[in-house]
Design a protein around this motif. Sequence first.
Motif, PDB file in Angstrom:
ATOM      1  N   VAL A  49     -12.732  36.956   9.751  1.00  0.00           N
ATOM      2  CA  VAL A  49     -13.066  38.188   9.029  1.00  0.00           C
ATOM      3  C   VAL A  49     -12.884  37.935   7.536  1.00  0.00           C
ATOM      4  O   VAL A  49     -12.145  37.033   7.129  1.00  0.00           O
ATOM      5  N   LYS A  50     -13.562  38.722   6.735  1.00  0.00           N
ATOM      6  CA  LYS A  50     -13.473  38.541   5.288  1.00  0.00           C
ATOM      7  C   LYS A  50     -12.087  38.944   4.801  1.00  0.00           C
ATOM      8  O   LYS A  50     -11.629  40.056   5.059  1.00  0.00           O
ATOM      9  N   PRO A  51     -11.386  38.053   4.101  1.00  0.00           N
ATOM     10  CA  PRO A  51     -10.045  38.402   3.610  1.00  0.00           C
ATOM     11  C   PRO A  51     -10.112  39.498   2.556  1.00  0.00           C
ATOM     12  O   PRO A  51     -11.014  39.508   1.718  1.00  0.00           O
ATOM     13  N   ASP A  52      -9.165  40.417   2.616  1.00  0.00           N
ATOM     14  CA  ASP A  52      -9.119  41.470   1.606  1.00  0.00           C
ATOM     15  C   ASP A  52      -8.161  41.071   0.490  1.00  0.00           C
ATOM     16  O   ASP A  52      -7.584  39.977   0.493  1.00  0.00           O
ATOM     17  N   ASP A  53      -7.973  41.960  -0.463  1.00  0.00           N
ATOM     18  CA  ASP A  53      -7.130  41.637  -1.615  1.00  0.00           C
ATOM     19  C   ASP A  53      -5.669  41.452  -1.226  1.00  0.00           C
ATOM     20  O   ASP A  53      -4.946  40.675  -1.860  1.00  0.00           O
ATOM     21  N   VAL A  54      -5.220  42.139  -0.171  1.00  0.00           N
ATOM     22  CA  VAL A  54      -3.823  42.010   0.254  1.00  0.00           C
ATOM     23  C   VAL A  54      -3.538  40.586   0.726  1.00  0.00           C
ATOM     24  O   VAL A  54      -2.483  40.012   0.433  1.00  0.00           O
ATOM     25  N   VAL A  55      -4.484  39.997   1.447  1.00  0.00           N
ATOM     26  CA  VAL A  55      -4.320  38.626   1.937  1.00  0.00           C
ATOM     27  C   VAL A  55      -4.242  37.649   0.763  1.00  0.00           C
ATOM     28  O   VAL A  55      -3.360  36.782   0.702  1.00  0.00           O
ATOM     29  N   TRP A  56      -5.168  37.807  -0.191  1.00  0.00           N
ATOM     30  CA  TRP A  56      -5.155  36.908  -1.352  1.00  0.00           C
ATOM     31  C   TRP A  56      -3.901  37.123  -2.206  1.00  0.00           C
ATOM     32  O   TRP A  56      -3.355  36.177  -2.781  1.00  0.00           O
ATOM     33  N   LYS A  57      -3.431  38.365  -2.288  1.00  0.00           N
ATOM     34  CA  LYS A  57      -2.210  38.634  -3.064  1.00  0.00           C
ATOM     35  C   LYS A  57      -0.996  37.952  -2.439  1.00  0.00           C
ATOM     36  O   LYS A  57      -0.079  37.521  -3.147  1.00  0.00           O
ATOM     37  N   ALA A  58      -0.993  37.865  -1.109  1.00  0.00           N
ATOM     38  CA  ALA A  58       0.108  37.171  -0.438  1.00  0.00           C
ATOM     39  C   ALA A  58       0.142  35.704  -0.866  1.00  0.00           C
ATOM     40  O   ALA A  58       1.209  35.137  -1.138  1.00  0.00           O
ATOM     41  N   LEU A  59      -1.036  35.085  -0.949  1.00  0.00           N
ATOM     42  CA  LEU A  59      -1.099  33.687  -1.383  1.00  0.00           C
ATOM     43  C   LEU A  59      -0.751  33.560  -2.862  1.00  0.00           C
ATOM     44  O   LEU A  59      -0.039  32.622  -3.266  1.00  0.00           O
ATOM     45  N   LEU A  60      -1.210  34.501  -3.676  1.00  0.00           N
ATOM     46  CA  LEU A  60      -0.900  34.456  -5.105  1.00  0.00           C
ATOM     47  C   LEU A  60       0.605  34.593  -5.337  1.00  0.00           C
ATOM     48  O   LEU A  60       1.180  33.895  -6.184  1.00  0.00           O
ATOM     49  N   GLY A  61       1.235  35.479  -4.581  1.00  0.00           N
ATOM     50  CA  GLY A  61       2.685  35.628  -4.695  1.00  0.00           C
ATOM     51  C   GLY A  61       3.411  34.341  -4.340  1.00  0.00           C
ATOM     52  O   GLY A  61       4.410  33.976  -4.973  1.00  0.00           O
ATOM     53  N   ALA A  62       2.893  33.642  -3.335  1.00  0.00           N
ATOM     54  CA  ALA A  62       3.498  32.362  -2.946  1.00  0.00           C
ATOM     55  C   ALA A  62       3.297  31.310  -4.037  1.00  0.00           C
ATOM     56  O   ALA A  62       4.188  30.492  -4.298  1.00  0.00           O
ATOM     57  N   GLY A  79      -2.739  29.110  -8.318  1.00  0.00           N
ATOM     58  CA  GLY A  79      -2.559  30.488  -8.752  1.00  0.00           C
ATOM     59  C   GLY A  79      -3.723  30.980  -9.587  1.00  0.00           C
ATOM     60  O   GLY A  79      -4.200  32.107  -9.417  1.00  0.00           O
ATOM     61  N   LYS A  80      -4.207  30.117 -10.502  1.00  0.00           N
ATOM     62  CA  LYS A  80      -5.375  30.480 -11.320  1.00  0.00           C
ATOM     63  C   LYS A  80      -6.584  30.758 -10.436  1.00  0.00           C
ATOM     64  O   LYS A  80      -7.315  31.735 -10.628  1.00  0.00           O
ATOM     65  N   ARG A  81      -6.795  29.875  -9.473  1.00  0.00           N
ATOM     66  CA  ARG A  81      -7.955  29.992  -8.593  1.00  0.00           C
ATOM     67  C   ARG A  81      -7.905  31.294  -7.785  1.00  0.00           C
ATOM     68  O   ARG A  81      -8.890  32.032  -7.693  1.00  0.00           O
ATOM     69  N   VAL A  82      -6.741  31.571  -7.237  1.00  0.00           N
ATOM     70  CA  VAL A  82      -6.582  32.782  -6.421  1.00  0.00           C
ATOM     71  C   VAL A  82      -6.670  34.030  -7.297  1.00  0.00           C
ATOM     72  O   VAL A  82      -7.292  35.030  -6.919  1.00  0.00           O
ATOM     73  N   ALA A  83      -6.058  33.967  -8.485  1.00  0.00           N
ATOM     74  CA  ALA A  83      -6.084  35.121  -9.393  1.00  0.00           C
ATOM     75  C   ALA A  83      -7.511  35.463  -9.795  1.00  0.00           C
ATOM     76  O   ALA A  83      -7.885  36.646  -9.871  1.00  0.00           O
ATOM     77  N   ASN A  84      -8.333  34.445 -10.041  1.00  0.00           N
ATOM     78  CA  ASN A  84      -9.734  34.699 -10.412  1.00  0.00           C
ATOM     79  C   ASN A  84     -10.502  35.369  -9.278  1.00  0.00           C
ATOM     80  O   ASN A  84     -11.351  36.238  -9.508  1.00  0.00           O
ATOM     81  N   ILE A  85     -10.200  34.955  -8.044  1.00  0.00           N
ATOM     82  CA  ILE A  85     -10.834  35.609  -6.884  1.00  0.00           C
ATOM     83  C   ILE A  85     -10.455  37.086  -6.855  1.00  0.00           C
ATOM     84  O   ILE A  85     -11.300  37.964  -6.646  1.00  0.00           O
ATOM     85  N   LEU A  86      -9.174  37.357  -7.089  1.00  0.00           N
ATOM     86  CA  LEU A  86      -8.697  38.743  -7.061  1.00  0.00           C
ATOM     87  C   LEU A  86      -9.268  39.561  -8.214  1.00  0.00           C
ATOM     88  O   LEU A  86      -9.590  40.741  -8.054  1.00  0.00           O
ATOM     89  N   MET A  87      -9.396  38.940  -9.382  1.00  0.00           N
ATOM     90  CA  MET A  87      -9.944  39.667 -10.534  1.00  0.00           C
ATOM     91  C   MET A  87     -11.395  40.067 -10.299  1.00  0.00           C
ATOM     92  O   MET A  87     -11.848  41.101 -10.790  1.00  0.00           O
ATOM     93  N   MET A  99     -12.570  40.550  -7.152  1.00  0.00           N
ATOM     94  CA  MET A  99     -12.545  41.447  -5.991  1.00  0.00           C
ATOM     95  C   MET A  99     -12.054  42.839  -6.362  1.00  0.00           C
ATOM     96  O   MET A  99     -12.640  43.855  -5.956  1.00  0.00           O
ATOM     97  N   VAL A 100     -10.947  42.903  -7.110  1.00  0.00           N
ATOM     98  CA  VAL A 100     -10.371  44.192  -7.531  1.00  0.00           C
ATOM     99  C   VAL A 100     -10.093  44.115  -9.033  1.00  0.00           C
ATOM    100  O   VAL A 100      -8.948  43.939  -9.456  1.00  0.00           O
ATOM    101  N   PRO A 101     -11.142  44.224  -9.846  1.00  0.00           N
ATOM    102  CA  PRO A 101     -11.005  43.968 -11.287  1.00  0.00           C
ATOM    103  C   PRO A 101     -10.049  44.897 -12.024  1.00  0.00           C
ATOM    104  O   PRO A 101      -9.536  44.531 -13.083  1.00  0.00           O
ATOM    105  N   ASN A 102      -9.790  46.070 -11.487  1.00  0.00           N
ATOM    106  CA  ASN A 102      -8.921  47.017 -12.188  1.00  0.00           C
ATOM    107  C   ASN A 102      -7.489  47.034 -11.660  1.00  0.00           C
ATOM    108  O   ASN A 102      -6.688  47.884 -12.042  1.00  0.00           O
TER     109      ASN A 102
END
Length: 644
Positions: free
Chosen positions: A437-450, A460-468, A470-473
């Motif tokens: 299934v398509k990962p949501d922002d919560v899943v990516w945030k878990a990896l970013l926190g790690a 971290g940069k790579r994951v943060a850019n994905i999140l920015m 996905m949820v730019p605000n």
Amino acid sequence: MNPTQTLYSPGGSSPASQAAHPSSLFPEINKCRTMRDLSQIHAVFVKSGQMRDTLAAAEILRFCATSDLLHRDLDYAHKVFNQMPQRNCFSWNTIIRGFSESDEHRAVIAIALFCEMMSDEFVEPNRFTFPSVLKACAKTGKIEEGKQIHGLALKLGLSGDEFVMSNLVRMYVMCGLMKDACVLFYKNIIERDMVMMDRRKRDGEVVLWNVMIDGYMRLGDCKAARMLFDQMRQRSVVSWNTMISGYSQNGFFKDAVEVFCEMKNGDFRPNYVTLVSVLPAISRLGSLELGEWLHFYVENSRIEIDDVLGSALIDMYSKCGVIEKAIQVFERLPRENVITWSAMINGFAIHGQASEAIDCFCEMRRAGVRPSDVAYISLLTACSHAGLVEEGRKYFSQMVNVDGLDPRIEHYGCMVDLLGRSGLLEEAEEFILNMPVKPDDVVWKALLGACRMHGNVEMGKRVANILMDMVPNDSGAYVALSNMYASQGNWSEVSEMRLRMKEMDIRKDPGCSWIDVDGVLHEFLVEDDSHPRAEEINSMLVEISEKMRVAGYRPITTQVLLNLEEEDKENALHYHSEKIAVAFGLISTSPGKPIRIVKNLRICEDCHSSIKLISKVYKRKITVRDRKRFHHFQDGSCSCMDYW
């Protein structure tokens, strides 16, 4: 149609039977407790010819169509209805009501039955018919059919019936047509004189107000709901419950608790619905004293603690930091429902008691209770908080291959969190990329926190850019990346992140901590000096700082995201919200009394280190519930064993 059709048609019964209530004429039906009992009576009635009596047939129908949900059988009721030699308005109302109170699929049948009723030239719908069919329209979203039924109700002169109107308003509310609901509401309510109404009309008006309040709460417009609530000339318990549950479901937990306190201090006694509505709010705020009062009220009022209320109490005690009392509630409950087991497993999980959570899960299986997807979320969370990677993998596999449950996005998030916390960042990223299934922002945030936790800036940069993207605000990715840059002393990148946030008007969620002292909730923000006892709090903070330095405290200034001198960084750390709350707890409670604090964000490394020392210096048990879990500080140690 025959407008003189009566509610009950005697159909050959004796004159005496016309004067008595139908249920009193068939005591054998009243004695039925199950459908099996009823089917035996039905067979006797068929054999004896009593089913030709309209009243007898109607009573058989009433039992199987409108008994409590555990005992009714709508398929059986439908067969009885179709075999009735004469159907009167009561029979139609009964079968329509039965289907309207069922699930969405069966509620459609209620609408079809109403249409069939309209083709019966000998029967005309009455004021008991419309509430049920309108409820079915609301449940199924059949607004066009609902509008036609609205027109028919007006044609039959039912515009003044309070309960027909309240169900019309509810239908428009449930179908998202709040403007139409408002027109009906103000037309039928605002101009009426409450004093001149009889009791039935007054009760009907209260129902209408409640429906409107519920409608605004469903839309998230709590201000409009509160405005109506304040304008009510008469309220019911339902009015209070609607406000409490509405506030709680919209995340206004403090408002929910305040309304509850206003209710219990007034003329209304909280009922079962009140309690299950307010307990989640009490849990989120960590208001232990109020939660304990509520539990005492339940037992003193002899309100049955069923699975739902029991689970809510377990959750409340768990989230208020008293896992021992949660266990006591759990041990008094029947062990037949997965809801209560899941609540207890989750309680152990958020307290970092992974072995207890696993033991509870295994005990549940031995008791013959099949785990739910929610139980597995709690179990995987427990594994994550304790770093039990292999156990987490085992239970994730067991969920799919043994229990046949399809993983939800929350389960994938737990696995990413588990792998990431343990430092298996590449495996965690690969896990995300291979998710079905398509990962949501919560899943990516878990990896970013790690990534932040383990200092992997590149990932971290790579994951943060994905999140920015996905949820730019959302501020989360910007803040986490800034944290990583700051820990490296890369202040130019920190400034760049702050500038981007400013340009996009993205604001970081402010750190907020609160503490319940003598039933009063006190909130503190970072560098908060607005409290009436701010001067005393600041004096205590100075005292704490001095005593901690003597005890060997060294500030962890990498937590400060500003390019400041070391002394200024230390001062910034000094006024984090949880430290202010701890200081207030020390000056507001007697020596030796435990201090319990709730924080909206993850506790920072410096505050964690500081509170460990404070617990030792001041000989206090200090409990902090952050966004993820509990930290129990005592004698210089934390229950998380510095793994969080």
